[in-house]
Design an enzyme around this catalytic site. Structure first.
Site, PDB file in Angstrom:
ATOM      1  N   SER A  15       0.828  -1.214   0.000  1.00 24.66           N
ATOM      2  CA  SER A  15       0.000   0.000   0.000  1.00 24.66           C
ATOM      3  C   SER A  15       0.862   1.264   0.000  1.00 24.66           C
ATOM      4  O   SER A  15       0.486   2.273  -0.618  1.00 24.66           O
ATOM      5  CB  SER A  15      -0.988  -0.001   1.172  1.00 24.66           C
ATOM      6  OG  SER A  15      -0.336   0.224   2.394  1.00 24.66           O
ATOM      7  N   ASN A 109      13.356   4.394   4.150  1.00 22.40           N
ATOM      8  CA  ASN A 109      12.432   3.368   4.651  1.00 22.40           C
ATOM      9  C   ASN A 109      11.272   4.050   5.363  1.00 22.40           C
ATOM     10  O   ASN A 109      11.439   5.133   5.924  1.00 22.40           O
ATOM     11  CB  ASN A 109      13.178   2.468   5.644  1.00 22.40           C
ATOM     12  CG  ASN A 109      12.292   1.380   6.228  1.00 22.40           C
ATOM     13  OD1 ASN A 109      11.532   0.728   5.504  1.00 22.40           O
ATOM     14  ND2 ASN A 109      12.371   1.182   7.538  1.00 22.40           N
ATOM     15  N   HIS A 111       8.693   3.395   8.538  1.00 22.92           N
ATOM     16  CA  HIS A 111       8.568   2.542   9.728  1.00 22.92           C
ATOM     17  C   HIS A 111       7.358   3.000  10.540  1.00 22.92           C
ATOM     18  O   HIS A 111       7.182   4.203  10.760  1.00 22.92           O
ATOM     19  CB  HIS A 111       9.845   2.634  10.577  1.00 22.92           C
ATOM     20  CG  HIS A 111       9.814   1.720  11.760  1.00 22.92           C
ATOM     21  ND1 HIS A 111      10.018   0.360  11.631  1.00 22.92           N
ATOM     22  CD2 HIS A 111       9.567   1.945  13.066  1.00 22.92           C
ATOM     23  CE1 HIS A 111       9.905  -0.205  12.828  1.00 22.92           C
ATOM     24  NE2 HIS A 111       9.633   0.736  13.715  1.00 22.92           N
TER      25      HIS A 111
HETATM   26  C1  GAR Z   1       3.733  -0.631   6.681  1.00 24.60           C
HETATM   27  O1  GAR Z   1       2.938  -0.320   7.782  1.00 24.60           O
HETATM   28  C2  GAR Z   1       5.185  -0.276   6.957  1.00 24.60           C
HETATM   29  O2  GAR Z   1       5.330   0.862   7.728  1.00 24.60           O
HETATM   30  C3  GAR Z   1       5.636  -1.514   7.703  1.00 24.60           C
HETATM   31  O3  GAR Z   1       5.030  -2.584   7.046  1.00 24.60           O
HETATM   32  C4  GAR Z   1       3.802  -2.151   6.476  1.00 24.60           C
HETATM   33  C5  GAR Z   1       3.817  -2.516   5.020  1.00 24.60           C
HETATM   34  O4  GAR Z   1       2.557  -2.269   4.451  1.00 24.60           O
HETATM   35  N1  GAR Z   1       7.064  -1.627   7.711  1.00 24.60           N
HETATM   36  C6  GAR Z   1       7.763  -2.147   8.699  1.00 24.60           C
HETATM   37  O5  GAR Z   1       7.253  -2.608   9.706  1.00 24.60           O
HETATM   38  C7  GAR Z   1       9.255  -2.119   8.494  1.00 24.60           C
HETATM   39  N2  GAR Z   1       9.923  -2.487   9.677  1.00 24.60           N
HETATM   40  P1  GAR Z   1       2.424  -2.043   2.885  1.00 24.60           P
HETATM   41  O6  GAR Z   1       3.041  -3.276   2.202  1.00 24.60           O
HETATM   42  O7  GAR Z   1       0.939  -1.995   2.657  1.00 24.60           O
HETATM   43  O8  GAR Z   1       3.124  -0.775   2.511  1.00 24.60           O
END
Ligand code: GAR
Length: 194
Positions: A15, A109, A111
């Site tokens: 997303s 990144n 987070h």
């Molecule tokens: C997001 O919330 C991102 O911030 C997190 O994973 C999710 C990915 O969602 N990332 C971490 O936790 C990194 N340590 P997405 O695939 O829908 O973007």
């Protein structure tokens, strides 16, 4: 204006990747997403990117004799895309020091916490367990220490009575989708440097 060329690295839903792709639909946005790379062939985000005509690649670390060889292959793919910047967007693998140094200053990144609080996993559960009243998300430069690089943009959200990890995650995600394109824009315009 020459738009900067960006690769997005994902492991799942994508997303945040979609938020970056959507921002880059505006010709005035200073970056374009030229490729999406996943360490999971089944990542739903890969199909979304491919549907948009964006180059995609998936490679499983387990197929490589070492992490270095896996990461060298990622670098080769991104160099073939002539990438200026790399955006990690839910890329759930810890990256080796050589790879991080190779892209340092050009890799960011997102987070789901107000770093330096809650590095690592399960950030929403941990914020709730601590009784935090404020939570949020951070876009930061990637450095060798996990979730330790300097922040570029942060957004706060309130923790509400009755919040569950999911309701809090949903509220944070809205802000992630807002600040990630903003941070990439700042980077691509040279308004922030490592
Ligand atoms: C997001 O919330 C991102 O911030 C997190 O994973 C999710 C990915 O969602 N990332 C971490 O936790 C990194 N340590 P997405 O695939 O829908 O973007």
């Amino acid at each position: 204006m020459t738009r900067k060329r960006v690769a997005v690295l994902i492991s799942g839903r994508g997303s945040n990747m979609s938020a970056l792709i959507d921002a880059a639909r505006d010709p005035a946005y200073p970056a374009e997403i030229v490729g999406v790379l996943s360490n999971k062939a089944a990542a739903p985000g890969l199909a979304i990117a491919a549907n948009d005509g964006i180059a995609t690649a998936s490679l499983a670390q387990s197929k490589f004799p070492s992490r270095d060889m896996f990461e060298d292959t990622m670098t080769q793919i991104m160099e073939s895309w002539e990438v200026d910047y790399v955006c990690l967007a839910g890329f759930m693998r810890i990256l080796g020091e050589d790879f991080v140094i190779r892209w340092q200053g050009r890799m960011i990144n997102i987070h789901p916490s107000l770093l330096p609080l809650y590095k690592g996993l399960h950030t929403h559960e941990r914020a709730l367990a601590d009784g935090a009243s404020v939570h949020g998300c951070t876009v930061h430069f990637v450095t060798p220490g996990l979730d330790e690089g300097p922040a570029i943009v942060q957004a706060k959200v309130p923790v509400l009575a009755g919040d569950t990890p999911q309701s809090l995650a949903d509220r944070v995600l809205i802000e992630e989708h807002r600040i990630y394109p903003e941070a990439l824009k700042m980077l691509a315009e040279g308004r922030v440097t490592f």
